[in-house]
Design a protein around this motif. Structure first.
Motif, mmCIF file in Angstrom:
data_model
loop_
_atom_site.group_PDB
_atom_site.id
_atom_site.type_symbol
_atom_site.label_atom_id
_atom_site.label_comp_id
_atom_site.label_asym_id
_atom_site.label_seq_id
_atom_site.Cartn_x
_atom_site.Cartn_y
_atom_site.Cartn_z
ATOM 1 N N LYS A 1 -4.960 34.759 4.178
ATOM 2 C CA LYS A 1 -6.312 34.833 4.731
ATOM 3 C C LYS A 1 -6.407 35.923 5.781
ATOM 4 O O LYS A 1 -7.389 36.655 5.865
ATOM 5 C CB LYS A 1 -6.724 33.488 5.330
ATOM 6 C CG LYS A 1 -7.038 32.451 4.311
ATOM 7 C CD LYS A 1 -7.434 31.150 4.963
ATOM 8 C CE LYS A 1 -7.676 30.067 3.929
ATOM 9 N NZ LYS A 1 -7.999 28.770 4.542
ATOM 10 N N ARG B 1 5.344 22.100 2.043
ATOM 11 C CA ARG B 1 3.956 22.070 2.503
ATOM 12 C C ARG B 1 3.736 23.065 3.627
ATOM 13 O O ARG B 1 2.742 23.792 3.657
ATOM 14 C CB ARG B 1 3.635 20.640 2.964
ATOM 15 C CG ARG B 1 2.276 20.166 2.633
ATOM 16 C CD ARG B 1 1.981 18.714 2.961
ATOM 17 N NE ARG B 1 2.697 18.141 4.077
ATOM 18 C CZ ARG B 1 3.647 17.209 3.976
ATOM 19 N NH1 ARG B 1 4.006 16.765 2.783
ATOM 20 N NH2 ARG B 1 4.234 16.719 5.043
ATOM 21 N N LYS B 2 4.670 23.127 4.558
ATOM 22 C CA LYS B 2 4.553 24.026 5.709
ATOM 23 C C LYS B 2 4.642 25.487 5.259
ATOM 24 O O LYS B 2 3.905 26.345 5.751
ATOM 25 C CB LYS B 2 5.656 23.695 6.715
ATOM 26 C CG LYS B 2 5.307 24.027 8.116
ATOM 27 C CD LYS B 2 4.111 23.215 8.561
ATOM 28 C CE LYS B 2 3.840 23.427 10.009
ATOM 29 N NZ LYS B 2 2.508 23.069 10.402
ATOM 30 N N TRP C 1 7.908 18.244 3.215
ATOM 31 C CA TRP C 1 7.287 18.766 4.423
ATOM 32 C C TRP C 1 7.530 20.257 4.531
ATOM 33 O O TRP C 1 6.619 21.015 4.856
ATOM 34 C CB TRP C 1 7.846 18.057 5.660
ATOM 35 C CG TRP C 1 7.281 18.607 6.936
ATOM 36 C CD1 TRP C 1 6.128 18.249 7.547
ATOM 37 C CD2 TRP C 1 7.858 19.640 7.748
ATOM 38 N NE1 TRP C 1 5.950 18.994 8.690
ATOM 39 C CE2 TRP C 1 6.998 19.862 8.828
ATOM 40 C CE3 TRP C 1 9.017 20.398 7.651
ATOM 41 C CZ2 TRP C 1 7.260 20.802 9.813
ATOM 42 C CZ3 TRP C 1 9.276 21.343 8.623
ATOM 43 C CH2 TRP C 1 8.404 21.538 9.697
ATOM 44 N N GLU D 1 -0.575 30.713 3.139
ATOM 45 C CA GLU D 1 -2.028 30.738 3.001
ATOM 46 C C GLU D 1 -2.699 31.350 4.222
ATOM 47 O O GLU D 1 -3.641 32.143 4.097
ATOM 48 C CB GLU D 1 -2.565 29.327 2.758
ATOM 49 C CG GLU D 1 -2.281 28.801 1.382
ATOM 50 C CD GLU D 1 -2.677 27.348 1.213
ATOM 51 O OE1 GLU D 1 -3.364 26.795 2.105
ATOM 52 O OE2 GLU D 1 -2.306 26.766 0.181
ATOM 53 N N LYS D 2 -2.207 31.014 5.411
ATOM 54 C CA LYS D 2 -2.755 31.610 6.638
ATOM 55 C C LYS D 2 -2.557 33.120 6.638
ATOM 56 O O LYS D 2 -3.460 33.867 7.000
ATOM 57 C CB LYS D 2 -2.069 31.014 7.872
ATOM 58 C CG LYS D 2 -2.685 29.773 8.384
ATOM 59 C CD LYS D 2 -2.009 29.368 9.684
ATOM 60 C CE LYS D 2 -2.545 28.094 10.231
ATOM 61 N NZ LYS D 2 -1.845 27.679 11.458
ATOM 62 N N ARG E 1 3.797 26.693 2.310
ATOM 63 C CA ARG E 1 2.517 27.027 1.659
ATOM 64 C C ARG E 1 1.416 27.251 2.690
ATOM 65 O O ARG E 1 0.618 28.178 2.576
ATOM 66 C CB ARG E 1 2.120 25.916 0.684
ATOM 67 C CG ARG E 1 2.849 25.962 -0.637
ATOM 68 C CD ARG E 1 2.193 25.057 -1.677
ATOM 69 N NE ARG E 1 2.049 23.690 -1.229
ATOM 70 C CZ ARG E 1 2.965 22.728 -1.394
ATOM 71 N NH1 ARG E 1 4.113 23.021 -1.973
ATOM 72 N NH2 ARG E 1 2.732 21.499 -0.975
ATOM 73 N N GLU E 2 1.396 26.402 3.711
ATOM 74 C CA GLU E 2 0.383 26.527 4.766
ATOM 75 C C GLU E 2 0.498 27.874 5.479
ATOM 76 O O GLU E 2 -0.505 28.561 5.695
ATOM 77 C CB GLU E 2 0.569 25.383 5.756
ATOM 78 C CG GLU E 2 -0.392 25.384 6.912
ATOM 79 C CD GLU E 2 -0.076 24.261 7.903
ATOM 80 O OE1 GLU E 2 -0.071 24.538 9.109
ATOM 81 O OE2 GLU E 2 0.179 23.122 7.442
ATOM 82 N N ILE E 3 1.707 28.268 5.815
ATOM 83 C CA ILE E 3 1.925 29.541 6.515
ATOM 84 C C ILE E 3 1.552 30.711 5.618
ATOM 85 O O ILE E 3 0.896 31.662 6.064
ATOM 86 C CB ILE E 3 3.378 29.639 7.007
ATOM 87 C CG1 ILE E 3 3.602 28.637 8.140
ATOM 88 C CG2 ILE E 3 3.718 31.060 7.446
ATOM 89 C CD1 ILE E 3 5.046 28.444 8.531
#
Length: 100
Positions: A95, A84-85, A81, A91-92, A87-89
């Motif tokens: 962007k 994953r979190k 988790w 990626e945001k 990587r998500e941050i």
């Protein structure tokens, strides 16, 4: 040279894990030492209403959750988790950087 860094990282992670387990045992010790006092106070002041049960249950749930985390049995916030979190941050943020 990279092996030394990897070994140092593993050692650091092991230190963090030991510190977390130690904190859990300290938390458990305080729970086991304080709750008999809470029970005695309850029985001496208001034996008709056993409110100490709420204290034991609430704090007991916290102890169980702390133990799950310390011994990495957490079904929710585990290493996968976290990765994953992260990587998500990232990626945001990437962007967001592109649009600037």
């Amino acid at each position: 040279m990279e092996t030394n860094y990897a070994e140092a990282d593993r050692y650091y992670e092991a230190q963090k894990k030991v510190a977390e387990i130690k904190k859990f045992y300290q938390h458990l010790t305080v729970y086991l030492l304080c709750n008999p006092i809470v029970i005695v106070v309850n029985l001496m002041t208001s034996p008709g209403y056993l409110w100490f049960i709420w204290s034991l249950m609430g704090w007991g749930i916290a102890i169980v959750l702390h133990g799950l985390k310390a011994f990495e049995f957490s079904p929710f916030y585990n290493k996968e988790w976290e990765e994953r979190k992260i990587r998500e941050i990232l990626e945001k943020e990437n962007k967001h950087q592109i649009w600037k």
